[in-house]
Scaffold this active site. Sequence first.
Site, PDB file in Angstrom:
ATOM      1  N   ARG A  62      16.009   4.898  47.199  1.00  0.00           N
ATOM      2  CA  ARG A  62      16.356   5.876  46.389  1.00  0.00           C
ATOM      3  C   ARG A  62      15.570   5.972  45.181  1.00  0.00           C
ATOM      4  O   ARG A  62      15.438   7.142  44.758  1.00  0.00           O
ATOM      5  CB  ARG A  62      17.815   5.668  46.118  1.00  0.00           C
ATOM      6  CG  ARG A  62      18.412   6.827  45.573  1.00  0.00           C
ATOM      7  CD  ARG A  62      19.999   6.886  45.306  1.00  0.00           C
ATOM      8  NE  ARG A  62      20.316   5.702  44.648  1.00  0.00           N
ATOM      9  CZ  ARG A  62      21.763   5.460  44.178  1.00  0.00           C
ATOM     10  NH1 ARG A  62      22.746   6.179  45.093  1.00  0.00           N
ATOM     11  NH2 ARG A  62      22.079   4.385  43.536  1.00  0.00           N
ATOM     12  N   LYS A 109      18.237   9.942  40.244  1.00  0.00           N
ATOM     13  CA  LYS A 109      18.849   9.028  39.412  1.00  0.00           C
ATOM     14  C   LYS A 109      17.959   8.712  38.324  1.00  0.00           C
ATOM     15  O   LYS A 109      17.202   7.892  38.150  1.00  0.00           O
ATOM     16  CB  LYS A 109      19.277   7.782  40.142  1.00  0.00           C
ATOM     17  CG  LYS A 109      20.354   7.124  39.670  1.00  0.00           C
ATOM     18  CD  LYS A 109      21.074   5.963  40.569  1.00  0.00           C
ATOM     19  CE  LYS A 109      21.829   5.048  40.043  1.00  0.00           C
ATOM     20  NZ  LYS A 109      22.958   5.607  39.141  1.00  0.00           N
ATOM     21  N   GLU A 163      31.911  14.946  41.231  1.00  0.00           N
ATOM     22  CA  GLU A 163      31.630  13.462  41.193  1.00  0.00           C
ATOM     23  C   GLU A 163      32.138  12.977  39.817  1.00  0.00           C
ATOM     24  O   GLU A 163      32.464  14.033  38.956  1.00  0.00           O
ATOM     25  CB  GLU A 163      30.476  12.679  41.441  1.00  0.00           C
ATOM     26  CG  GLU A 163      29.204  13.217  40.613  1.00  0.00           C
ATOM     27  CD  GLU A 163      27.850  12.543  40.967  1.00  0.00           C
ATOM     28  OE1 GLU A 163      27.685  11.741  41.722  1.00  0.00           O
ATOM     29  OE2 GLU A 163      26.822  13.370  40.472  1.00  0.00           O
TER      30      GLU A 163
HETATM   31  N1  PXG Z   1      27.434   9.129  41.017  1.00  0.00           N
HETATM   32  C1  PXG Z   1      26.712   8.940  39.724  1.00  0.00           C
HETATM   33  C2  PXG Z   1      26.500  10.026  38.856  1.00  0.00           C
HETATM   34  C3  PXG Z   1      26.283   7.504  39.205  1.00  0.00           C
HETATM   35  O1  PXG Z   1      25.467   7.367  38.413  1.00  0.00           O
HETATM   36  C4  PXG Z   1      27.296   6.733  41.467  1.00  0.00           C
HETATM   37  C5  PXG Z   1      27.730   8.234  41.789  1.00  0.00           C
HETATM   38  C6  PXG Z   1      27.724   5.891  42.762  1.00  0.00           C
HETATM   39  O2  PXG Z   1      26.255   5.369  43.081  1.00  0.00           O
HETATM   40  P1  PXG Z   1      26.218   4.135  44.107  1.00  0.00           P
HETATM   41  O3  PXG Z   1      24.858   4.455  44.910  1.00  0.00           O
HETATM   42  O4  PXG Z   1      26.327   3.045  42.956  1.00  0.00           O
HETATM   43  O5  PXG Z   1      27.426   4.125  44.923  1.00  0.00           O
HETATM   44  C7  PXG Z   1      26.712   6.516  40.345  1.00  0.00           C
HETATM   45  C8  PXG Z   1      26.215   5.211  40.163  1.00  0.00           C
HETATM   46  C9  PXG Z   1      28.227   2.288  35.399  1.00  0.00           C
HETATM   47  C10 PXG Z   1      27.123   2.675  35.845  1.00  0.00           C
HETATM   48  O6  PXG Z   1      28.073   1.668  34.417  1.00  0.00           O
HETATM   49  C11 PXG Z   1      27.004   3.519  37.163  1.00  0.00           C
HETATM   50  C12 PXG Z   1      25.849   4.170  37.742  1.00  0.00           C
HETATM   51  C13 PXG Z   1      24.946   3.855  37.024  1.00  0.00           C
HETATM   52  C14 PXG Z   1      24.856   3.075  35.970  1.00  0.00           C
HETATM   53  C15 PXG Z   1      25.928   2.548  35.495  1.00  0.00           C
HETATM   54  O7  PXG Z   1      29.380   2.633  35.734  1.00  0.00           O
HETATM   55  N2  PXG Z   1      25.957   4.911  38.717  1.00  0.00           N
END
Ligand code: PXG
Length: 293
Positions: free
Chosen positions: A54, A153, A186
């Site tokens: 990713r 991301k 989301e």
């Molecule tokens: N949507 C967004 C916008 C994200 O940033 C997810 C979904 C979940 O993705 P994954 O691949 O992790 O299942 C994310 C993930 C935090 C934090 O502190 C969260 C994310 C990135 C950095 C920090 O909660 N995101």
Amino acid sequence: MSKELYVYIDGKYLTKSEAKISVYDHGLLYGDGVFEGIRAYNNKVLKLEEHVNRIFASAKAIDLQIPISKKEMIAVVVNTYSKNNRPNGYSRLVVTRGFGDLGLNPLKCKVASVICIVDDISMYPQEMYDNGMPIITASQRRNKAVCLDPQIKSLNYLNNIMARIEANRAGVSEALMLTSDGIVTECTGDNIFIVKDGVVYTPPIHVGILEGITRNLVMELAIKNGIKVVEKEFTLYNLYNADECFLTGTAAEVISVTKVDERVIGAGVAGEISKKLLAVFHEYVRENGTPIK
Ligand code: PXG
């Protein structure tokens, strides 16, 4: 932790206090870069290849050349966990456009910087995993894919941070974001699911979301456990009237949502399907992943 953390920067492991990047780095100046948040459980890095794939896909989308191979990046993450002696932990992989000048032209940045940090993660309180948590809908709308695709991301998280500020103001831990047409996308750092009449629904990628790695794993585990999963657009009406709601993310794992904008969801407790998926998720992460040593 008394022992200092080691941070990987461009081929070197530096202590946390030594680990620094230039103020001319375009990651800082313009949010020009990409990142991943990755977890390790029980001495294994969860879905490491998916995270590395990713970050390379995000980099490709912003025309950023990562100066190491996917194989080398996998080794960087594993070695940073190992060097820090962390069988469980959270890692942050960051690739910035690198050192440039004060203009925004990325051509001035000769080489991208690769950073890997391994640290602890601040979790929601256990009580929320047991009983579910309240969220709100932010007035801040999710970026449109034609402007900045949420599949990337990127280091540009202001869209999400603006929504998180609204959550803070409302005294809750997460905020839901809609498209400009009112379709559920989301939360600021988590994907969203609802359950209605035994079927699990989650927004499709094309509404403009990050394709969460936890989202994909939870969908796969649901199907394996005989639960029907449908990727389908839905609105706040469908969410307010759902039987269950839960969020997924690397940081949050799987967490039940029991209130949205002061509407109680279902019975107002962590639902049966949410609890089942949380349990199978925990079982999966204990057993699967790239070994750290
Ligand atoms: N949507 C967004 C916008 C994200 O940033 C997810 C979904 C979940 O993705 P994954 O691949 O992790 O299942 C994310 C993930 C935090 C934090 O502190 C969260 C994310 C990135 C950095 C920090 O909660 N995101």
